[in-house]
Design an enzyme around this catalytic site. Structure first.
Site, PDB file in Angstrom:
ATOM      1  N   GLN A   9      32.769  14.048  87.041  1.00 27.13           N
ATOM      2  CA  GLN A   9      33.253  15.518  86.909  1.00 27.13           C
ATOM      3  C   GLN A   9      32.504  16.048  85.975  1.00 27.13           C
ATOM      4  O   GLN A   9      32.434  17.400  86.027  1.00 27.13           O
ATOM      5  CB  GLN A   9      34.671  15.320  86.620  1.00 27.13           C
ATOM      6  CG  GLN A   9      35.599  16.564  86.856  1.00 27.13           C
ATOM      7  CD  GLN A   9      35.588  16.807  88.568  1.00 27.13           C
ATOM      8  OE1 GLN A   9      35.290  15.885  89.486  1.00 27.13           O
ATOM      9  NE2 GLN A   9      35.384  18.149  88.827  1.00 27.13           N
ATOM     10  N   GLU A  10      32.013  15.343  84.678  1.00 33.28           N
ATOM     11  CA  GLU A  10      31.435  16.162  83.639  1.00 33.28           C
ATOM     12  C   GLU A  10      29.958  16.587  83.839  1.00 33.28           C
ATOM     13  O   GLU A  10      29.743  17.822  83.753  1.00 33.28           O
ATOM     14  CB  GLU A  10      31.662  15.361  82.630  1.00 33.28           C
ATOM     15  CG  GLU A  10      32.777  15.180  81.739  1.00 33.28           C
ATOM     16  CD  GLU A  10      33.002  16.460  80.971  1.00 33.28           C
ATOM     17  OE1 GLU A  10      32.360  17.105  80.664  1.00 33.28           O
ATOM     18  OE2 GLU A  10      34.294  16.643  80.555  1.00 33.28           O
ATOM     19  N   SER A  11      29.228  15.753  84.591  1.00 34.42           N
ATOM     20  CA  SER A  11      27.883  15.999  84.768  1.00 34.42           C
ATOM     21  C   SER A  11      27.228  15.712  85.872  1.00 34.42           C
ATOM     22  O   SER A  11      26.089  16.082  86.234  1.00 34.42           O
ATOM     23  CB  SER A  11      27.023  15.351  83.675  1.00 34.42           C
ATOM     24  OG  SER A  11      27.266  13.859  83.898  1.00 34.42           O
ATOM     25  N   TYR A  56      40.360  20.138  86.807  1.00 35.97           N
ATOM     26  CA  TYR A  56      39.787  19.119  86.128  1.00 35.97           C
ATOM     27  C   TYR A  56      40.270  17.540  86.232  1.00 35.97           C
ATOM     28  O   TYR A  56      39.690  16.596  86.550  1.00 35.97           O
ATOM     29  CB  TYR A  56      39.330  19.482  84.775  1.00 35.97           C
ATOM     30  CG  TYR A  56      38.481  18.270  83.877  1.00 35.97           C
ATOM     31  CD1 TYR A  56      37.170  18.158  83.910  1.00 35.97           C
ATOM     32  CD2 TYR A  56      39.179  17.557  83.092  1.00 35.97           C
ATOM     33  CE1 TYR A  56      36.564  17.121  83.100  1.00 35.97           C
ATOM     34  CE2 TYR A  56      38.628  16.629  82.230  1.00 35.97           C
ATOM     35  CZ  TYR A  56      37.267  16.509  82.250  1.00 35.97           C
ATOM     36  OH  TYR A  56      36.612  15.610  81.490  1.00 35.97           O
TER      37      TYR A  56
END
Length: 791
Positions: free
Chosen positions: A653-655, A761
């Site tokens: 999810q972050e990168s 998120y």
């Protein structure tokens, strides 16, 4: 992007830098368009090509004929076999070519050049092509043309790339005779080349430069299949202008400008119209369409300039002029430059412009937290403009304002008014859901039940309806004491939205209810939940035809570092619809671009979040949910007492597994760590001489990121959902949201997160974790079944 200097071989940091340079091969390459290159980069930074002195006369020779490509049967198989041989022959080139495509440093150029000179045939051809492509990106056109000529001499399998890009290089470098020689008969030599749609416009431009407008016109007329391309239309207009057909040229420039207003070709067309003194022939409506196109694309400065130019036009009536002034003010609001005085100076009209003027005043009142003025303006809009879209926008903004302030009754008032009085508005479903949810949060369960039922009936396709289905089920349980009806809702969610957050919550509720709950009888006043089904998944193949020359060619392109043409090359196979996405993704993954592979499949399979695991081959799932750096993740997770699937899901999810990602907030690497966080974690880990760039090293990032995540979990009592929210929005905000409770469960806390981005998120990470485990379980079952069958 990390910058690598000459390392000192005796330092630990230098040893890491050497590895980092190799890791950069996995970074997304600099995009090079197949249209004339515009980007500039230090022209004297790279070593000169040793072949650059070759005469332009030599480059101007017509290319030697090649075997026609395409077709089926034996010829296709034979051609594919040749391309595969070229792929094998150039395999060692790939890491160097990928590095060159990404960095274009002197060392990268030198490495590929050395490879080219030490090889022959298709391997040398791929290397020269990589060099030519890189030189073209750096606007070193003579070097580009020479290396592309050498690529063409050394091999045939990527000859259309060498010829087309070579023609581009010669054209940009002013060697039009050589460029024309390369393009003459191009489509006959390469009937299935991906460049064929672009050839007519490039050739026409070259012929124009050679003062042969008649031939340029013939070339364009012979290619009507390219007529919708902006570049083709620009060439058409320029040809007409060269032939003295001024009126036709004006019409063609206008057509291009209005059909492709956001393209770079449109800028040229507009400049040409201005130079011809013909821009004034554009009607007010046409000029407005340009401003609207800029506004809708988020190009507010350009839109502002366009609207203000329109505002200054003579012979406008007052109403139209005021409309453009209001449009310009809306741009100023987006650019955060608008003042109340500016809006007060606009005419207070009784048309849509007057409604928008009030909306702008309302937004400014909200910005300065002037609730009295905000309420006064919305009330005035309800009276004066009851059917305006700007009233709907004002109601939505007001509802959001009071939701953030936790004034839920006021927020419900605005959301409810929007849903009731503007049911066709694009935000009606969202507003209706918010009214229902905030009624639930206030304990107004009868109102919430009614609104949830309406949501399901009125907006069955809206994404918010997924939430309504779940929370209506919860109310069936807790308030109506109808567990059968609740179970029906939960089963519908599990069936239709396989991997959604609320499908997971529904599974938990069904487990709590037990298997003995009967299926509810259909009721006239309830939606027919049977209609909710998982999306139909098209046929997806996880094996590829052995004789597809386009697929073989796409793989060869990766060896040469020409990554941006891979998708188009695969798509050129007329039978690729069932396997093209996986083939493209696997090529990206093969040279370490995990994130690019994942993005390609996410775009191709937007329905995957709702699809059963068994409905999509595992090869697709493994790229959609990759396990890059899995051993490091497991090791560091164990050190910090974390579930490795949790860490894996957060990284996704972050990168999206891009180790070189740097966000707008200056967060670095796989786990998106701020430099200050990285420095603190490095200190705690006992790392000396830490520097921010080390966060772009995957292993370092995971090591520090898992420590940070462990500390975040400890600070929020070990609750993963709190930790995820804090990771995204900050610990202080999570503390604030917790204080808005009490919450009956974690499902209620997650839905109550007021920031849409943070809420989604958290839900996405939970979805990722569940999906990863389901994929591994399916893979394990597949292996077990295979072992059983083999006994």
């Amino acid at each position: 992007m990390r910058v690598v200097n000459s390392p000192n071989s005796n330092s630990a940091t230098s040893r890491w830098l050497s590895g980092a340079l190799a890791a950069l091969i996995a970074v997304s390459p600099v995009a090079v368009s197949p249209v004339p290159i515009q980007t500039a980069s230090g022209a004297d930074a790279q070593p000169a090509s040793p072949q650059a002195a070759t005469s332009s006369k030599a480059r101007a020779k017509s290319p030697r004929p090649v075997r026609k490509k395409g077709g089926g049967g034996k010829s296709a198989r034979a051609r594919t076999a040749r391309i595969k041989q070229a792929f094998v022959a150039s395999a060692e080139l790939r890491p160097m070519a990928q590095q060159l495509a990404t960095l274009r440093t002197p060392a990268a150029y030198a490495g590929v050049s050395k490879y080219a000179h030490s090889h022959t045939g298709e391997a040398a051809s791929a290397a020269y092509l990589a060099l030519g492509h890189a030189y073209l990106a750096d606007r070193r056109f003579a070097d580009a043309a020479e290396n592309l000529r050498l690529a063409r001499q050394a091999g045939e399998e990527l000859a259309d790339y060498a010829d087309f890009l070579g023609a581009q290089a010669d054209h940009e470098g002013g060697n039009e005779t050589a460029a024309e020689a390369l393009l003459r008969g191009f489509t006959a030599r390469y009937p299935d080349s991906i460049f064929n749609p672009q050839v007519p416009e490039l050739e026409a431009n070259i012929l124009l430069t050679l003062n042969n407008a008649q031939e340029a016109q013939r070339v364009l007329v012979a290619a009507p299949e390219s007529a919708n391309r902006a570049g083709y239309q620009l060439a058409q207009a320029q040809v007409a202008n060269a032939l003295g057909q001024t009126g036709q040229a004006e019409q063609l420039y206008k057509k291009l400008l209005l059909a492709h207003p956001l393209s770079s070709d449109a800028l040229i067309a507009r400049a040409k119209l201005t130079a011809m003194g013909a821009e004034s022939t554009l009607t007010v409506a046409e000029l407005r369409s340009l401003g609207d196109a800029f506004y809708n694309a988020g190009r507010y400065s350009e839109a502002d300039e366009q609207y203000r130019a329109l505002q200054r036009k003579p012979d406008l009536d007052a109403q139209t002029r005021n409309g453009f002034a209001v449009d310009a003010a809306a741009c100023e609001l987006k650019l955060k430059r608008l003042t109340p005085a500016q809006v007060q100076g606009l005419a207070d009209s009784n048309d849509d412009h007057g409604a928008r003027r009030l909306y702008l005043l309302m937004e400014l009142a909200r910005d300065r937290n002037d609730q009295e003025d905000q309420q006064r303006i919305v009330s005035l809009m309800e009276t004066r403009f009851p059917h305006s879209q700007w009233l709907a926008e004002a109601l939505l903004s007001s509802g959001n304002m009071y939701m953030l302030k936790r004034d839920y009754p006021k927020a419900v008032e605005y959301y409810g008014y929007l849903a009731t009085h503007c049911p066709e508005n694009s935000n009606a479903a969202y507003a209706h859901w918010r009214a229902g949810w905030l009624s639930y949060r206030q304990g107004l369960y009868a109102d919430a039940s009614r609104l949830f039922d309406e949501q399901i009936k009125l907006y069955p396709a809206a994404k918010e309806t997924v939430s309504a289905l779940y929370w209506r089920g919860r109310l069936y349980e807790t308030q109506d004491h109808k567990p059968a009806n609740a179970a029906s809702n939960y089963r519908a969610l599990v069936r239709a939205y396989q991997h959604y957050f609320y499908a997971q919550m529904s599974k938990q509720r069904l487990a709590a209810l037990g298997d003995s709950v009967p299926v509810a009888e259909p009721q006239p006043d309830r939606p027919q939940l049977d209609r909710l089904q998982a999306p139909v998944v098209p046929v997806l193949e996880d094996s590829f035809p052995a004789d597809s020359p386009h697929l073989a060619k796409a793989r060869l392109l990766a060896n040469a570092g020409l990554n941006d043409y891979i998708a188009a090359e695969i798509a050129a196979d007329p039978n690729s619809s069932s396997w093209s996405a996986l083939a493209e993704a696997q090529i990206y993954a093969s040279y370490g671009e995990t994130y690019r592979a994942m993005r390609a499949l996410k775009k191709a399979l937007p329905y995957a979040a709702s699809a059963p695991i068994k409905s999509i081959p595992l090869a697709y799932w493994r790229i959609l949910f990759p396990k890059a750096w899995w051993e490091t993740i497991k090791t560091e997770s164990a050190r910090n007492n974390l579930d490795p699937y949790f860490v894996l899901s957060l990284i996704r999810q972050e990168s999206e597994f891009n180790p070189s990602a740097i966000s707008y907030a200056n967060a670095y690497g796989l786990m998106q760590l701020l430099p200050s966080v990285g420095k603190q974690m490095a200190r705690e880990e006992g790392m000396t001489h830490f520097q921010t760039f080390q966060l772009l090293d995957p292993e370092t990032n995971i090591r520090l990121g898992t420590r940070y995540l462990r500390e975040m979990l400890d600070q929020v009592g070990g609750v993963p959902e709190y930790a995820m929210a804090a990771y995204n929005a900050g610990e202080s905000r999570v503390t604030d949201w917790q204080s808005a409770g009490p919450y009956s469960g974690m499902d209620e806390f997650v839905e109550s997160i007021p920031f849409t981005q943070t809420r989604e998120y958290v839900e996405a990470i939970l979805r990722n974790e569940e999906t990863y485990k389901a994929i591994d379980a399916a893979a394990g079952a597949q292996v077990k079944a295979g072992l059983t069958a083999s006994r």
